[in-house]
Scaffold this motif. Structure first.
Motif, PDB file in Angstrom:
ATOM      1  N   MET A 180       0.947  -0.849   0.390  1.00  0.00           N
ATOM      2  CA  MET A 180      -0.047   0.058   0.355  1.00  0.00           C
ATOM      3  C   MET A 180       0.806   1.278   0.320  1.00  0.00           C
ATOM      4  SD  MET A 180      -3.541  -0.572   0.371  1.00  0.00           S
ATOM      5  CE  MET A 180      -4.027   0.749   0.137  1.00  0.00           C
ATOM      6  N   THR A 181       2.496   1.132   0.663  1.00  0.00           N
ATOM      7  CA  THR A 181       2.821   2.463   0.282  1.00  0.00           C
ATOM      8  C   THR A 181       4.550   2.326  -0.811  1.00  0.00           C
ATOM      9  OG1 THR A 181       2.562   1.845   2.697  1.00  0.00           O
ATOM     10  CG2 THR A 181       4.559   3.339   2.155  1.00  0.00           C
ATOM     11  N   HIS A 182       4.901   1.313  -0.567  1.00  0.00           N
ATOM     12  CA  HIS A 182       6.475   1.735  -1.436  1.00  0.00           C
ATOM     13  C   HIS A 182       6.031   1.793  -2.329  1.00  0.00           C
ATOM     14  CE1 HIS A 182       8.466   1.611   2.242  1.00  0.00           C
ATOM     15  NE2 HIS A 182       7.454  -0.061   2.827  1.00  0.00           N
ATOM     16  N   PRO A 183       4.595   1.034  -3.674  1.00  0.00           N
ATOM     17  CA  PRO A 183       4.907   1.642  -4.915  1.00  0.00           C
ATOM     18  C   PRO A 183       4.265   3.221  -5.455  1.00  0.00           C
ATOM     19  CG  PRO A 183       3.743  -0.404  -4.392  1.00  0.00           C
ATOM     20  CD  PRO A 183       4.548  -0.257  -2.961  1.00  0.00           C
ATOM     21  N   ALA A 184       3.711   3.115  -4.714  1.00  0.00           N
ATOM     22  CA  ALA A 184       2.620   4.419  -4.239  1.00  0.00           C
ATOM     23  C   ALA A 184       4.052   5.048  -4.811  1.00  0.00           C
ATOM     24  CB  ALA A 184       1.708   5.077  -3.748  1.00  0.00           C
ATOM     25  N   LEU A 185       5.103   5.409  -2.909  1.00  0.00           N
ATOM     26  CA  LEU A 185       5.587   6.586  -2.779  1.00  0.00           C
ATOM     27  C   LEU A 185       6.909   6.647  -4.003  1.00  0.00           C
ATOM     28  CD1 LEU A 185       3.584   7.149  -0.423  1.00  0.00           C
ATOM     29  CD2 LEU A 185       6.230   7.395   0.835  1.00  0.00           C
ATOM     30  N   TYR A 186       7.912   5.177  -4.575  1.00  0.00           N
ATOM     31  CA  TYR A 186       8.463   5.040  -5.849  1.00  0.00           C
ATOM     32  C   TYR A 186       7.798   5.291  -6.852  1.00  0.00           C
ATOM     33  CZ  TYR A 186      12.037   3.602  -2.176  1.00  0.00           C
ATOM     34  OH  TYR A 186      13.227   3.215  -1.290  1.00  0.00           O
ATOM     35  N   THR A 187       6.637   5.653  -7.388  1.00  0.00           N
ATOM     36  CA  THR A 187       6.368   5.986  -8.451  1.00  0.00           C
ATOM     37  C   THR A 187       6.357   7.372  -8.223  1.00  0.00           C
ATOM     38  OG1 THR A 187       4.654   4.106  -9.050  1.00  0.00           O
ATOM     39  CG2 THR A 187       3.747   6.142  -9.722  1.00  0.00           C
ATOM     40  N   HIS A 188       6.412   8.659  -7.223  1.00  0.00           N
ATOM     41  CA  HIS A 188       6.019   9.800  -7.016  1.00  0.00           C
ATOM     42  C   HIS A 188       7.805  10.224  -7.020  1.00  0.00           C
ATOM     43  CE1 HIS A 188       5.309  14.226  -6.088  1.00  0.00           C
ATOM     44  NE2 HIS A 188       4.051  13.797  -6.599  1.00  0.00           N
ATOM     45  N   LEU A 243       2.571  -1.958  15.252  1.00  0.00           N
ATOM     46  CA  LEU A 243       2.895  -1.183  13.563  1.00  0.00           C
ATOM     47  C   LEU A 243       2.547   0.172  14.154  1.00  0.00           C
ATOM     48  CD1 LEU A 243       0.003  -3.184  12.704  1.00  0.00           C
ATOM     49  CD2 LEU A 243       1.641  -3.237  12.074  1.00  0.00           C
ATOM     50  N   CYS A 244       2.501   0.897  15.455  1.00  0.00           N
ATOM     51  CA  CYS A 244       2.921   2.105  16.158  1.00  0.00           C
ATOM     52  C   CYS A 244       3.982   2.966  16.377  1.00  0.00           C
ATOM     53  CB  CYS A 244       1.427   2.258  17.263  1.00  0.00           C
ATOM     54  SG  CYS A 244      -0.368   1.697  16.580  1.00  0.00           S
ATOM     55  N   GLU A 245       4.875   2.690  16.124  1.00  0.00           N
ATOM     56  CA  GLU A 245       6.071   2.921  16.067  1.00  0.00           C
ATOM     57  C   GLU A 245       6.733   3.536  15.972  1.00  0.00           C
ATOM     58  OE1 GLU A 245       8.659  -0.475  15.620  1.00  0.00           O
ATOM     59  OE2 GLU A 245       9.403   0.065  13.810  1.00  0.00           O
ATOM     60  N   ALA A 246       6.216   4.329  14.854  1.00  0.00           N
ATOM     61  CA  ALA A 246       6.215   5.843  14.336  1.00  0.00           C
ATOM     62  C   ALA A 246       5.596   6.471  14.545  1.00  0.00           C
ATOM     63  CB  ALA A 246       6.585   5.354  12.887  1.00  0.00           C
ATOM     64  N   ASN A 247       4.849   6.446  15.744  1.00  0.00           N
ATOM     65  CA  ASN A 247       3.839   7.499  15.533  1.00  0.00           C
ATOM     66  C   ASN A 247       3.651   8.884  16.257  1.00  0.00           C
ATOM     67  OD1 ASN A 247       2.257   5.316  13.972  1.00  0.00           O
ATOM     68  ND2 ASN A 247       0.152   5.048  16.668  1.00  0.00           N
ATOM     69  N   ARG A 266       3.421   4.129   9.209  1.00  0.00           N
ATOM     70  CA  ARG A 266       5.120   3.624   9.282  1.00  0.00           C
ATOM     71  C   ARG A 266       5.996   3.650   8.118  1.00  0.00           C
ATOM     72  NH1 ARG A 266       6.522  -2.223  12.054  1.00  0.00           N
ATOM     73  NH2 ARG A 266       5.673  -2.158  10.225  1.00  0.00           N
ATOM     74  N   GLU A 267       4.934   2.331   7.231  1.00  0.00           N
ATOM     75  CA  GLU A 267       6.097   2.725   6.219  1.00  0.00           C
ATOM     76  C   GLU A 267       6.468   3.608   5.593  1.00  0.00           C
ATOM     77  OE1 GLU A 267       7.367  -0.252   5.216  1.00  0.00           O
ATOM     78  OE2 GLU A 267       6.478  -0.664   7.375  1.00  0.00           O
ATOM     79  N   VAL A 268       5.184   4.596   5.625  1.00  0.00           N
ATOM     80  CA  VAL A 268       5.178   5.640   4.927  1.00  0.00           C
ATOM     81  C   VAL A 268       6.428   6.702   4.739  1.00  0.00           C
ATOM     82  CG1 VAL A 268       4.126   7.901   4.576  1.00  0.00           C
ATOM     83  CG2 VAL A 268       2.688   6.128   3.568  1.00  0.00           C
ATOM     84  N   LEU A 269       6.852   6.354   6.790  1.00  0.00           N
ATOM     85  CA  LEU A 269       7.610   7.393   7.224  1.00  0.00           C
ATOM     86  C   LEU A 269       9.195   6.858   7.335  1.00  0.00           C
ATOM     87  CD1 LEU A 269       5.905   8.423  10.530  1.00  0.00           C
ATOM     88  CD2 LEU A 269       6.779  10.004   8.743  1.00  0.00           C
TER      89      LEU A 269
END
Ligand code: SAM
Length: 284
Positions: free
Chosen positions: A67-75, A124-128, A93-96
């Motif tokens: 849900m995260t990395h394909p979109a962020l590496y497309t931009h 999952l919340c470690e980057a909150n 967490r993945e986005v950050l």
């Protein structure tokens, strides 16, 4: 001694997915939905909303990474990210993990999902607490409608199925809000259910995204054993170009963080649609 199982019965596919559980850790009905958390024997903690599996400790990395990395590496330069839903915080967490991200807003309608994730899925919340993270508890449909034009680089729609509060996240009006909020080269990605069962839904999402102004869409399948049929997908739409093959493959290959599923090869392979999807999406 009898065993206890949580089983999600999936009427649309006439099948079910089940987990052996040791204990019910929590059950509550919020203003929006019924949330349950179980302790399973082999898949760690499970979060279930309205009887549908949301997250297991064991296999959520597949979903959150795709849900995260394909979109962020497309931009080209993903600095401003909005996550709609995503209350378990795994996508945040993945986005950050991306250093270029300056601000990531998670817009979850039901605060209880996040509070229970903090308690039962702390990993999952470690980057909150990251200074770049903003957690808001409100309706994502309204939030996107009110977003300033061109103020976002990537929108990630990490929602429940298209019923109840999430119903309005799968239509043209919502995609128009996303299109307006995105700047040049902006990317939208949305969880798009099982390609084996929900092809009509995926087709209608893609058509609505195009009507909202996006040039083309790419539906990326990935395995998700804990969801109905074991196979899931996300659908990407991009503002201003129809090309998905020109993602930042070198950056993805040299990513400065660890993943368990995503890499540049997985990204490239996911863009190569299986034959039945090529045929299903011919012409769009
Ligand atoms: N991985 C999951 C899946 O595909 O089944 C999605 C998990 S995430 C917990 C989904 C979240 O979307 C839920 O917490 C739900 O409260 C939230 N949600 C549903 N409708 C929403 C809306 N209109 N605005 C913001 N969040 C919403």
């Amino acid at each position: 001694m009898s065993e206890t199982w949580f089983t999600e019965q999936h009427a649309a596919s006439g099948s079910s997915v089940g987990f052996r559980v040791r204990a019910t850790l929590h059950e509550e009905t919020t203003a929006y939905q019924r949330i349950a958390v179980y302790d399973s024997t082999d898949w760690g903690a499970l979060m279930v909303i309205d009887g549908c599996m949301m997250v297991t400790a064991r296999d959520n990395f597949l979903y959150h990474e795709m849900m995260t990395h394909p979109a962020l590496y497309t931009h080209s330069t993903p600095r401003r990210v909005v996550i709609i839903g995503g209350g378990d915080c795994g996508t945040l967490r993945e986005v950050l993990r991306h250093r270029e991200v300056e601000h990531a807003v998670q817009v979850e309608i039901d605060e209880r999902v996040t509070r229970l994730a903090e308690r039962y899925f702390p990993e999952l919340c470690e980057a909150n607490g990251d200074a770049r993270a903003e957690l808001r508890f409100e309706d994502g449909i309204r939030y996107m409608a009110d977003c300033a034009p061109g103020s976002v680089d990537v929108v990630i729609v990490d929602s429940t199925d298209p019923v109840g509060p999430a119903e309005g996240l799968f239509n043209e009006a919502f995609y128009r809000s996303c299109f307006r909020a995105l700047g040049a080269g902006g990317v939208l990605v949305q969880q798009s259910e099982s390609p084996l069962v929900h092809l009509d839904l995926i087709r209608s999402m893609r058509a609505a995204m195009r009507r909202a102004g996006f040039g083309a869409c790419a539906t990326l399948p990935f395995p998700q054993p804990s969801y109905p049929t074991g196979w899931w997908s996300c659908t990407l739409a991009r503002k201003g170009t129809d090309d998905f093959a020109d993602f930042r493959a070198a950056d993805a290959a040299a990513r400065p963080f660890t993943t368990r599923y995503y890499n540049a090869g997985v990204h490239r392979a996911a863009l190569s649609a299986p034959e039945f999807l090529v045929q299903a999406f011919a012409g769009g």
